[in-house]
Design a protein around this motif. Structure first.
Motif, short mmCIF file in Angstrom:
data_model
loop_
_atom_site.label_atom_id
_atom_site.label_comp_id
_atom_site.label_asym_id
_atom_site.label_seq_id
_atom_site.Cartn_x
_atom_site.Cartn_y
_atom_site.Cartn_z
N PHE A 3 -20.44 -90.35 -68.68
CA PHE A 3 -20.98 -89.04 -68.27
C PHE A 3 -21.99 -88.52 -69.30
O PHE A 3 -22.92 -87.82 -68.96
CB PHE A 3 -19.85 -88.02 -68.13
N ILE A 37 -31.59 -82.65 -80.13
CA ILE A 37 -30.59 -82.75 -79.05
C ILE A 37 -29.95 -84.14 -79.03
O ILE A 37 -28.74 -84.27 -78.89
CB ILE A 37 -31.25 -82.42 -77.69
N THR A 89 -22.78 -85.94 -63.82
CA THR A 89 -21.46 -85.38 -64.16
C THR A 89 -21.13 -84.23 -63.22
O THR A 89 -20.01 -84.15 -62.70
CB THR A 89 -21.45 -84.87 -65.61
N ALA A 117 -14.04 -85.39 -70.45
CA ALA A 117 -14.26 -83.94 -70.53
C ALA A 117 -14.90 -83.52 -71.84
O ALA A 117 -15.50 -82.45 -71.91
CB ALA A 117 -12.93 -83.21 -70.35
N GLY A 119 -17.16 -85.32 -73.65
CA GLY A 119 -18.45 -85.94 -73.92
C GLY A 119 -18.37 -87.14 -74.83
O GLY A 119 -19.36 -87.55 -75.42
N ILE B 55 -26.74 -77.32 -76.34
CA ILE B 55 -26.66 -78.64 -75.71
C ILE B 55 -27.97 -79.00 -75.01
O ILE B 55 -28.46 -80.11 -75.12
CB ILE B 55 -25.50 -78.65 -74.67
N ARG B 56 -28.54 -78.04 -74.29
CA ARG B 56 -29.71 -78.37 -73.46
C ARG B 56 -31.04 -78.16 -74.18
O ARG B 56 -32.02 -78.82 -73.85
CB ARG B 56 -29.70 -77.50 -72.20
N LEU B 57 -31.09 -77.22 -75.14
CA LEU B 57 -32.37 -76.89 -75.77
C LEU B 57 -32.39 -77.16 -77.27
O LEU B 57 -33.46 -77.14 -77.88
CB LEU B 57 -32.71 -75.40 -75.52
N GLY B 58 -31.23 -77.37 -77.87
CA GLY B 58 -31.16 -77.60 -79.31
C GLY B 58 -31.28 -76.33 -80.14
O GLY B 58 -31.33 -76.39 -81.37
N ILE B 59 -31.34 -75.19 -79.49
CA ILE B 59 -31.42 -73.90 -80.18
C ILE B 59 -30.53 -72.89 -79.44
O ILE B 59 -30.20 -73.09 -78.27
CB ILE B 59 -32.87 -73.33 -80.20
N ALA B 76 -31.78 -73.05 -70.10
CA ALA B 76 -30.76 -74.06 -70.38
C ALA B 76 -29.90 -74.34 -69.15
O ALA B 76 -29.50 -75.48 -68.93
CB ALA B 76 -29.88 -73.60 -71.53
N ILE B 124 -21.06 -80.07 -72.21
CA ILE B 124 -20.65 -80.99 -73.28
C ILE B 124 -20.19 -82.32 -72.70
O ILE B 124 -20.53 -83.39 -73.20
CB ILE B 124 -19.57 -80.34 -74.17
N ALA B 125 -19.44 -82.26 -71.59
CA ALA B 125 -19.00 -83.51 -70.95
C ALA B 125 -20.21 -84.35 -70.54
O ALA B 125 -20.19 -85.58 -70.63
CB ALA B 125 -18.15 -83.19 -69.73
N ALA B 126 -21.29 -83.67 -70.10
CA ALA B 126 -22.46 -84.38 -69.58
C ALA B 126 -23.40 -84.87 -70.67
O ALA B 126 -24.15 -85.81 -70.46
CB ALA B 126 -23.23 -83.47 -68.63
N ALA B 127 -23.35 -84.23 -71.82
CA ALA B 127 -24.35 -84.58 -72.86
C ALA B 127 -23.72 -85.11 -74.13
O ALA B 127 -24.44 -85.61 -74.99
CB ALA B 127 -25.18 -83.34 -73.16
N GLY B 128 -22.42 -85.00 -74.26
CA GLY B 128 -21.79 -85.43 -75.50
C GLY B 128 -21.70 -84.28 -76.48
O GLY B 128 -22.44 -83.30 -76.35
N PRO B 129 -20.80 -84.38 -77.46
CA PRO B 129 -20.54 -83.26 -78.36
C PRO B 129 -21.44 -83.23 -79.58
O PRO B 129 -21.30 -82.41 -80.45
CB PRO B 129 -19.10 -83.52 -78.79
N SER B 130 -22.42 -84.18 -79.65
CA SER B 130 -23.11 -84.39 -80.94
C SER B 130 -24.11 -83.32 -81.30
O SER B 130 -24.41 -83.13 -82.46
CB SER B 130 -23.80 -85.74 -80.91
N THR B 131 -24.70 -82.60 -80.30
CA THR B 131 -25.75 -81.63 -80.63
C THR B 131 -25.25 -80.50 -81.51
O THR B 131 -24.23 -79.95 -81.23
CB THR B 131 -26.34 -81.02 -79.34
#
Lengths: 221, 131
Positions: A3, A37, A89, A117, A119, B55-59, B76, B124-131
């Motif tokens: 996802f 990002i 997702t 859930a 990520g 998550i979507r914009l980095g800011i 976002a 977060i589920a769609a993009a990952g928690p890293s941002t």
């Protein structure tokens, strides 16, 4: 699939990750913003990807002074499937919600939890689902309901695997069992309350099942 | 230009954790202390909006302006800005008048904050928690 890397279903490259960032917002990005990002990609790698995508016409490049910005060309023929893939997702969760709506009142609560859930999915991750079944011990047709429930759960696991390619793993509780598990301090339930993505019922309902036990435990300390 | 702050993984994770904590606290206080709960629903919504923007914009927004925060959120996660606006307008009513929030208003705030927190978790589920 993962996802957290939706376009990797068709292209497991940086191109897919960059497109996913651009497709998730109708705003223009600088390379630095995209790098912030994606975190693990190099600025040079992102620049090369954007140059390729600009040449294909799917990305607009603009230069204001010394600042280069990039934005998805939403009128491009390829934009629609790219946007759809970037929202995979949301599509999965919507499909799951629609499917579970048909189960009716027997399903009190459902959530996706675990790596799907949070990520942190990898290609081999399972998709974990918590289901809570309504308890109705006075109902004479309980046995028949139980058989129907088991069939639905089996079918749900199959569907999740068919939709995603990942194993669907279901953890089931009845309403009574979930209160007992909460009283026993089952950490899975607090993980679901904190990180789970609710797809049936409400998170407030789950918290209400867990709260009296939490409060009693805190009061005893 | 709207005032914004750059995100990193610690900021995103911290804001999500607070969003969930504020929402849970608001729900548990809702019946006994409606105005305090109202404030917490707003805090939950703002923290969740920050997560979506990170998550979507980095800011995320660092402006005191409600309009600028809503405008950034619309970039976002289009559509979510109306939930933030609902919370912020009811916050104004709670802060500047002597009247308590009504049950209907609290329910509206709960719905708006819950929507934003769920949207943040889904992002977060769609993009990952890293941002």
């Amino acid at each position: 699939m993962q996802f957290n890397r939706p376009l990797a279903t068709v292209t497991p490259t940086l191109d897919g990750d960059v497109l996913a960032v651009l497709a998730n917002s109708d705003t223009a990005f600088t390379i630095t913003q995209i790098q912030r990002i994606l975190t693990t990609a190099s600025g040079e790698g992102i620049r090369k990807v954007l140059t390729r995508l600009t040449a294909q016409g799917v990305v607009f490049h603009d230069q204001v002074g010394r600042t280069n910005t990039y934005q998805l060309n939403t009128e491009h023929l390829a934009a629609e499937p790219i946007i759809a893939l970037s929202r995979i997702t949301a599509s999965f969760l919507n499909r799951l919600e629609t499917h579970l709506e048909r189960w009716g009142e027997v399903l009190k609560y459902a959530a996706v939890f675990g790596s799907a859930a949070t990520g942190r999915m990898t290609l081999d991750s399972d998709i974990d689902l918590l289901l809570v079944r309504s308890t109705d011990s006075d109902n004479p047709s309980e046995e028949a309901n139980l058989v129907a429930w088991e069939q639905r759960v089996t079918e749900l696991g199959r569907l999740v695997t068919a939709w995603t390619g990942n194993d669907g793993r279901v953890v089931e509780y009845t309403e009574n069992e979930i209160r007992e598990a909460a009283a026993a301090g089952e950490p899975l339930l607090s993980d679901v309350a904190r990180e789970g993505l609710t797809v049936a019922g409400t998170r407030a309902w789950l918290n209400r099942q867990l709260r009296p036990i939490r409060e009693a435990r805190e009061g005893a300390l | 230009m709207a005032a914004t702050r750059e995100c990193n993984s610690a900021i995103t994770a911290g804001r999500l954790s607070k969003a969930i904590e504020f929402l849970d606290a608001a729900e548990s206080l809702e019946d006994d202390k409606p105005n305090a709960a109202g404030d917490l629903f707003v805090d939950a919504g703002i923290a969740a909006s920050d997560v979506l923007c990170c998550i979507r914009l980095g800011i995320h927004s660092s402006s005191g302006s409600h309009n600028e925060a809503a405008s950034l959120l619309s970039k976002a996660d289009k559509g979510s800005e109306r939930h933030l606006s609902t919370l912020l307008s009811l916050k104004n009513k709670a802060a500047y008048t002597h009247q308590s929030l009504s049950t209907a208003e609290r329910k509206k705030m709960n719905r708006a904050a819950s929507h934003l927190v769920e949207a943040a978790k889904r992002a977060i589920a769609a993009a990952g928690p890293s941002t």
